[in-house]
Enzyme design. Sequence first.
Site, PDB file in Angstrom:
ATOM      1  N   CYS A  76      39.529  74.281 -13.069  1.00  0.00           N
ATOM      2  CA  CYS A  76      38.479  73.329 -12.706  1.00  0.00           C
ATOM      3  C   CYS A  76      37.955  72.612 -13.962  1.00  0.00           C
ATOM      4  O   CYS A  76      38.722  71.928 -14.619  1.00  0.00           O
ATOM      5  CB  CYS A  76      37.375  74.030 -11.911  1.00  0.00           C
ATOM      6  SG  CYS A  76      36.360  72.865 -10.982  1.00  0.00           S
ATOM      7  N   HIS A 176      40.415  75.699  -7.340  1.00  0.00           N
ATOM      8  CA  HIS A 176      40.086  77.093  -7.652  1.00  0.00           C
ATOM      9  C   HIS A 176      41.145  78.029  -7.061  1.00  0.00           C
ATOM     10  O   HIS A 176      41.016  78.451  -5.919  1.00  0.00           O
ATOM     11  CB  HIS A 176      38.701  77.444  -7.101  1.00  0.00           C
ATOM     12  CG  HIS A 176      37.597  76.775  -7.859  1.00  0.00           C
ATOM     13  ND1 HIS A 176      37.075  77.312  -9.018  1.00  0.00           N
ATOM     14  CD2 HIS A 176      36.960  75.613  -7.661  1.00  0.00           C
ATOM     15  CE1 HIS A 176      36.135  76.497  -9.496  1.00  0.00           C
ATOM     16  NE2 HIS A 176      36.052  75.457  -8.692  1.00  0.00           N
ATOM     17  N   GLU A 178      41.529  81.025  -7.611  1.00  0.00           N
ATOM     18  CA  GLU A 178      40.898  82.324  -7.323  1.00  0.00           C
ATOM     19  C   GLU A 178      40.184  82.334  -5.976  1.00  0.00           C
ATOM     20  O   GLU A 178      39.794  83.387  -5.481  1.00  0.00           O
ATOM     21  CB  GLU A 178      39.937  82.699  -8.459  1.00  0.00           C
ATOM     22  CG  GLU A 178      38.594  81.963  -8.493  1.00  0.00           C
ATOM     23  CD  GLU A 178      38.637  80.568  -9.120  1.00  0.00           C
ATOM     24  OE1 GLU A 178      39.740  80.018  -9.313  1.00  0.00           O
ATOM     25  OE2 GLU A 178      37.546  80.031  -9.411  1.00  0.00           O
TER      26      GLU A 178
END
Lengths: 196, 259
Positions: A76, A176, A178
């Site tokens: 990001c 993202h 994750e």
Amino acid sequence: MIAIINTGCANINSVRFAFDRLGANPEIITAPEQLAQFDRAILPGVGHASVAMKRLLDNGWQQAIDEYQKPLMGICLGMQLLCEKTSEGDVDCLNKIPGAVTQLEVGKLTAPHMGWNNLGIEKPHALTQGITSQDQVYFVHSFAHSVNDYTLASGEYGQAFSAIVCKDNYAGMQFHPEKSAQVGAKLLTNFLNWNV
Amino acid sequence: MLSKRIIPCLDVKNGQVVKGVKFKGHEVVGDILELAELYSKAGADELVFYEISASVEKRLLDVTWVEQIARHIDIPFCVAGGIKSVADAAKVLESGADKISINSPAIHRPELIKELHDEFGKQCVVVGIDSFYDAETDQYLVYQLTGDPNASSRTRYKTQEWVKRVQDLGAGEIVLNCMNQDGVRKGYDNKQLSEIRAICDVPLIASGGAGTMQDFVDVFEQSQVDGALAASVFHKNVIDINELKQYLTNNGVAARLCN
């Protein structure tokens, strides 16, 4: 051994937990001298580019990142900080990946670009192995790196932009991973398996 | 293409997920982490957790379960419940939440929205609005403290003016809970949502009333919302998230398919 660079700006727990789930057990580092001993590193980032960039420079990260020759990936804002410069606060960045970051021109769409969107695979690479243009990942951003020769995957929201970039041992993901469910886990696994 | 988001909502009370009808008579429906895992694996795009007793009891939600969610869940999630200050929000975000949602505390002190925006950025500041249609006056009115029927009360705001105000203060997303529809599964309030959509420049999430898969198609087509939140249809297995995503896709609504 994987390091997560903690500049004090970002909430790094989400990234840490994601690697924990993959069994990678990352270590969080706060000093540039620590970086060289790790096999790979993540530069996370949330917040305002000029604030994050100032912290990186004040804490001496430019040289450590310049000298690092193993895989290093920004996520990001962390990806944007690896580029040449950004119009968010009009600051020079770490200059590891060619291209500038500018505000996303969304037209009549709502901003920020928030939610699940497709990856457009631009070129084959170890980082995008097993990923197709049907796959979606989770984006939250208002600024973006334009598509250029270093774009591995693009995104589209009002305009085309770089979703995944890579030059030499430096890479970045605008979204993202994750928080991107199985697709994100696959991308993080690709990063763990990437050799430069 | 940006997908329309399907967002299961988990109301949390005493460490369990509960569900009421029209904000009353809450019954336990399951364990927080188990349900969160179930929904994320089924293809939920995002999760929202409301610790419904926090604001009523004038305390911050319990962040220990927030960290458990962050450890185990690989999709974004938003947390609400008694967040009254930048310090409260910092605790919740540090525990691993991606966004925080405020409702009653914002009505009590609207500047809180701006403070959160300035500290954490627009993208993680969600404002929840409980809107009640008053048939006598033909107006949509904002309510507060809806987590407890005894504490719930009307505020001085009409819904439209409050929506404009929270955007001016820096809200990054608005969840509009249409109270008349809550838990009764008769469809989303598309009339109200369309009116709000017309004055809302940030992502708008519909809440209250989902009963069938067609209700989701209707809310995306008629109200042009960015996401649809629902609780009882998922908790009671009325709708399977995977099937819903397929149904949306078949009906021309952009949705993320996982399998």
